[in-house]
Design an enzyme around this catalytic site. Structure first.
Site, PDB file in Angstrom:
ATOM      1  N   LYS A   1      38.636  46.738  46.080  1.00 45.33           N
ATOM      2  CA  LYS A   1      38.540  45.329  46.485  1.00 45.33           C
ATOM      3  C   LYS A   1      38.691  45.218  47.997  1.00 45.33           C
ATOM      4  O   LYS A   1      37.936  44.508  48.658  1.00 45.33           O
ATOM      5  CB  LYS A   1      39.648  44.508  45.809  1.00 45.33           C
ATOM      6  CG  LYS A   1      39.346  44.151  44.367  1.00 45.33           C
ATOM      7  CD  LYS A   1      40.555  43.526  43.688  1.00 45.33           C
ATOM      8  CE  LYS A   1      40.307  43.397  42.197  1.00 45.33           C
ATOM      9  NZ  LYS A   1      41.508  43.106  41.417  1.00 45.33           N
TER      10      LYS A   1
ATOM     11  N   GLN B   1      47.211  40.969  40.811  1.00 44.74           N
ATOM     12  CA  GLN B   1      46.647  42.021  39.965  1.00 44.74           C
ATOM     13  C   GLN B   1      47.446  42.131  38.656  1.00 44.74           C
ATOM     14  O   GLN B   1      48.675  42.196  38.674  1.00 44.74           O
ATOM     15  CB  GLN B   1      46.672  43.362  40.727  1.00 44.74           C
ATOM     16  CG  GLN B   1      46.012  44.511  39.997  1.00 44.74           C
ATOM     17  CD  GLN B   1      44.514  44.346  39.797  1.00 44.74           C
ATOM     18  OE1 GLN B   1      43.820  43.783  40.641  1.00 44.74           O
ATOM     19  NE2 GLN B   1      43.997  44.826  38.678  1.00 44.74           N
TER      20      GLN B   1
ATOM     21  N   ASP C   1      40.522  34.389  40.779  1.00 41.03           N
ATOM     22  CA  ASP C   1      40.368  35.027  39.471  1.00 41.03           C
ATOM     23  C   ASP C   1      39.883  34.031  38.412  1.00 41.03           C
ATOM     24  O   ASP C   1      39.455  34.431  37.329  1.00 41.03           O
ATOM     25  CB  ASP C   1      41.729  35.578  38.994  1.00 41.03           C
ATOM     26  CG  ASP C   1      41.816  37.088  39.090  1.00 41.03           C
ATOM     27  OD1 ASP C   1      40.767  37.747  38.995  1.00 41.03           O
ATOM     28  OD2 ASP C   1      42.941  37.599  39.254  1.00 41.03           O
TER      29      ASP C   1
HETATM   30  N1  GUN Z   1      43.306  43.554  35.788  1.00 45.55           N
HETATM   31  C1  GUN Z   1      42.187  43.934  35.116  1.00 45.55           C
HETATM   32  N2  GUN Z   1      41.178  43.061  35.343  1.00 45.55           N
HETATM   33  C2  GUN Z   1      41.665  42.117  36.167  1.00 45.55           C
HETATM   34  C3  GUN Z   1      41.097  40.957  36.774  1.00 45.55           C
HETATM   35  O1  GUN Z   1      39.925  40.601  36.587  1.00 45.55           O
HETATM   36  N3  GUN Z   1      41.917  40.249  37.590  1.00 45.55           N
HETATM   37  C4  GUN Z   1      43.217  40.600  37.802  1.00 45.55           C
HETATM   38  N4  GUN Z   1      43.946  39.833  38.588  1.00 45.55           N
HETATM   39  N5  GUN Z   1      43.775  41.662  37.253  1.00 45.55           N
HETATM   40  C5  GUN Z   1      43.001  42.427  36.455  1.00 45.55           C
END
Ligand code: GUN
Length: 284
Positions: free
Chosen positions: A50, A94, A117
């Protein structure tokens, strides 16, 4: 046809970079802050990617790392600081979080305008009401891949395997908005194979390696495989999806590979959401 998610994700990042380059110079650049708690190995890899791609398109990306022992109250305080920080337009916590922290409570503390998100109840509600919303990145990536293959989804039968808040449920909302007839299936569903055989669109999002077999799909089906499963056979490690790719790929109209399908799209959609949040916050 194999759907090249890596290339489509790259094209989206190229478009986003151009858009950022053309933003008014008197404003600060879009800012994304990712909160990572503990040292979950898969999360570390996602977060690194990211950061890398955010920088590439011109987003100011910051990573806030905390120990596994952080309290819920301290985490909420950190989120409030980011809510008040005018250089931050996107906040991502996350997941998964340590078990002593209630992730629903944490997500609801994020300013919905910065919830890149799309997990905050306001965004979930707006998406399901058909209003403008920040949409979760994985299903939005799946949706963009599908639209590349079939621009008009109206009237098609879509079967989704998996009912998660991260993918299955928001995916259903996106496909309903496109006038698909949507079936959401899960671990208690009866006759899953027969339902899959009705699918013009099949989204597999369960985390069960190679579960969808060649005799589960009809020939004009488009398959989006969201699964990322680590397999080890004869000492060789590899990553496979929820679909038996090798035996299915030549039978259907189109399919996403794993890796190289949905995964790269998720990150590009996160960057897309950050720019969307930035523009809305700055009334651009
Ligand atoms: N962990 C696995 N997929 C995701 C996601 O799309 N967003 C977040 N914040 N954590 C994750």
């Amino acid at each position: 046809m194999i759907i090249d998610g890596k290339k489509i994700a790259e094209e989206l990042r190229f478009k986003l970079k151009k858009e950022i380059d053309q933003l008014p110079t008197n404003l600060s650049k879009p800012g994304l802050t990712v909160i990572l708690i503990g040292d979950h190995p898969a999360s570390q890899i996602y977060v690194r990617n990211k950061e890398k791609f955010a920088k590439e398109v011109g987003i100011n990306s910051k990573l806030l790392k905390f120990e596994e022992t952080i309290t819920e109250q301290d985490l909420i305080q950190e989120i409030h600081k980011l809510n008040d920080d005018s250089t931050v337009h996107g906040i991502l916590v996350q997941l998964p979080l340590p078990s002593h922290i209630d992730s629903g409570k944490i997500i609801s503390e994020i300013n919905p305008a910065k919830d890149v998100d799309g997990f905050h109840p306001n965004n979930v509600g707006n998406l399901s009401s058909g209003n403008d919303a920040l949409v979760p990145c994985t299903p939005y990536g799946c949706y963009l891949l599908l639209k590349k293959v079939i621009p008009n989804l109206s009237g098609l039968n879509a079967v989704i395997i998996g009912r998660s808040n991260i993918n299955g449920k928001p995916m259903a909302q996106l496909l309903l908005k496109e006038n698909c007839t949507v079936t959401i299936t899960h671990s208690k569903t009866k006759n899953l194979k027969d339902l899959c055989l009705t699918a013009d669109i099949l989204v597999a999002s369960v985390g069960n390696p190679q579960m969808v077999k060649a005799d589960w799909v009809k020939k004009d089906c488009v398959i989006i495989d969201v699964g990322i499963n680590r397999l080890e056979d004869n000492g060789t490690k590899r990553i496979v999806g929820d679909v038996d790719f090798e035996n299915v790929k030549d039978l259907v109209k189109a399919i996403t590979p794993v890796p190289g399908g949905v995964g790269p799209m998720t990150i590009s959609c996160l960057l897309n959401n950050t720019i969307k949040a930035y523009k809305k916050i700055n009334s651009i």
